[in-house]
Design a protein around this motif. Sequence first.
Motif, short mmCIF file in Angstrom:
data_model
loop_
_atom_site.label_atom_id
_atom_site.label_comp_id
_atom_site.label_asym_id
_atom_site.label_seq_id
_atom_site.Cartn_x
_atom_site.Cartn_y
_atom_site.Cartn_z
N SER A 99 -3.79 11.06 -1.63
CA SER A 99 -3.37 10.17 -0.56
C SER A 99 -3.82 10.78 0.77
O SER A 99 -4.14 11.97 0.85
N ASN A 148 -5.10 3.21 -0.04
CA ASN A 148 -5.50 2.54 1.19
C ASN A 148 -5.11 3.40 2.39
O ASN A 148 -4.51 4.47 2.25
N ASP A 150 -2.91 3.46 4.80
CA ASP A 150 -1.53 3.87 5.09
C ASP A 150 -0.79 4.33 3.84
O ASP A 150 0.44 4.48 3.87
N ASP A 151 -1.50 4.56 2.76
CA ASP A 151 -0.93 5.10 1.51
C ASP A 151 0.15 4.21 0.91
O ASP A 151 1.02 4.68 0.19
N SER A 152 0.08 2.91 1.18
CA SER A 152 1.07 1.99 0.62
C SER A 152 0.57 1.29 -0.64
O SER A 152 1.38 0.77 -1.42
N LEU A 153 -0.76 1.27 -0.85
CA LEU A 153 -1.34 0.58 -1.99
C LEU A 153 -2.33 1.52 -2.68
O LEU A 153 -2.93 2.39 -2.06
N SER A 175 1.34 -1.59 -5.88
CA SER A 175 2.19 -1.23 -4.75
C SER A 175 2.80 0.14 -5.02
O SER A 175 3.34 0.39 -6.10
N LEU A 176 2.74 1.02 -4.04
CA LEU A 176 3.31 2.35 -4.21
C LEU A 176 4.77 2.40 -3.77
O LEU A 176 5.39 3.46 -3.82
N GLU A 177 5.29 1.26 -3.38
CA GLU A 177 6.71 1.19 -3.04
C GLU A 177 7.57 1.01 -4.29
O GLU A 177 8.59 1.66 -4.47
N ASN A 178 7.11 0.13 -5.19
CA ASN A 178 7.87 -0.12 -6.43
C ASN A 178 6.98 -0.14 -7.67
O ASN A 178 7.43 -0.52 -8.74
N GLU A 199 -6.80 -1.64 5.36
CA GLU A 199 -5.50 -1.48 4.69
C GLU A 199 -5.18 -2.60 3.73
O GLU A 199 -4.43 -2.40 2.77
N THR A 200 -5.74 -3.79 3.94
CA THR A 200 -5.33 -4.95 3.14
C THR A 200 -6.47 -5.63 2.40
O THR A 200 -6.24 -6.62 1.71
#
Length: 591
Positions: A99, A148, A150-153, A175-178, A199-200
């Motif tokens: 990351s 990505n 911001d390290d969210s995906l 998704s790295l959130e859930n 990022e997207t």
Amino acid sequence: MDWGPVLPDSLVLEIFLRLPHEAVLRAGLTCRQWLAVSRDEFLWRELFYNYYRIPRCVPRHPAAVSWCREFKRLFDCIPCVEVQTLREHTDQVLHLAFSHRGHRFSSCSKDCTVKLWDTQRPDGNIAVEHSCSMRQFNWGYTQFSQFNADDSLLLVSGVYLGPHPSSSGEIAVLSLENYTLLSRVRNKPYDVFGCWLNETHLISGNLHWIGNMTSCSVLWLNKAFQDIESENVNVVKRLFKIQNINASTIRTVMVAHCRRHDNPDLVLDYEAQSQAQRQKNQLKQQQQPLLFDLGTSGSEEEDEEDEEEEEMSHTEERYHNVTTPRHPNAGFSTLDHVLQNRQNVDTRELQIETQVAKMMGRARTKAPDSRLTEPCEDGEEEEKTYLLFTTGSLTYSPHQIGIKRIKPDQMTTCGPVLGEERSSEEFFDSLDHVIDIHGHIIGMGLSPDHRYLYVNSRAWPAGCVISDPMSPPPIAEEIDLHVIDLKSLREERRSLRAHRAFTPNDECFFIFLDVSRDFVASGAEDKHGYIWDRHYNICLARLAHDDVVNSVAFSPADQELLLSASDDSTIKGTEPRESLQPTQAAHRRCH
């Protein structure tokens, strides 16, 4: 107590110049006089050049404070001591990716899982945070991953499994959130791998054969996930459409953001640079420049209809999980099509096909962006984004780096989907720049500032001539690591060399390398990973495994943590030498 006559400092210095550095450090503990001499800058400059065998024309690193400290940096600060071996994978480990914050990394494997690892545990050990199997999506294995910005995906690239040989793969976004699956994107050939544009949005590929040895690579921009308004907003858009000749295809895409060039992390200011340029000029005199002529066959209306069908199937597969069982070859995935067609077509007909493709390309290809190599106006550099990929023009093996500028209005899926901005006479996109490597490319990696591109290749024999695209020249066992300046678009350094590979042309596989602020590392087929210093161009360490080393990765948070992945199913973490050296305390005296 009378110690007798004291040796002159000049004589002590002459003696120290003939000793190894460990003996000098120990001798410096004897008395104050010897300690003072052991700190002499001239002494450490000589020890430095002699021990590391660096040409005298190479100056000291601009950030170095003293020769003694620079010696210590290259000796003690290299991540070459194994501190942990991770054995959670059950098959070959193919790729590692950190990351951007360095707090976790991902790994891909032939066991068809992608695993997330935590590197900031309180006990200091690395441990699995999450594991996801992709077999439920008919994947044969996972091969590549990327966080990505911001390290969210997490982008995960894989290869389809099926009863028939195929070059198809797929990209999944997690998704790295859930850890939920957000989308799936078709990717063909699978060794395009895919990458994030921002990022997207991510880039994928598709391949259409339009002849026996002529094909068309389409690069797509995909939205990473659907939102509430997705029914009214494009989620996929065609970026570029490029024709390939002589059985070549586009592979290994990556994005370079040139806004990071303002503060380069590497200074190229010594004689090796000019020497490399002289050698490059000599090579140009021996070889004619290679032009990328792109063309098409058939009517444009038929191709546009195929394009619309392609977009529909592209979107449908992505959001409705429609897949076809496939099974890739162990070697290059696109060879089957060519080899099967060649059985019924003679060589003369194939040569005519290539000539016709070139002529059509000259008439039906959009002109390249000349601003790529022109001096930039103030502030313009901030906006430049390049798409980099491997390609070719002489044979199926990738031997060129293609560069295509991505303009600001192409950064989103909004706008024309099928490239309506082209005129009726401009069916294909040309490449803005091509760099010929004169060898089989087996790896690429960007420096942290995106200024330099490092390329692993296995050289062709000097002066070789390719008469048959399906019979590329033999490739060397030695792997050359080229350094290309993306600002000047030229090779700036002599090739680094130490690592080796043994597979022939049709069995070559990608060996992932990584670049940190001061070091570059690469895997190899000789069961070792290798670390070089970027400034001095010297190999500093070898990292042992029990099988082929496929990938290496530096932590962005701390370049003194290096990971290596191997066919022996393990991931090894290495850090610099700690208290293992008996002279470490003496080394600290250099401070």
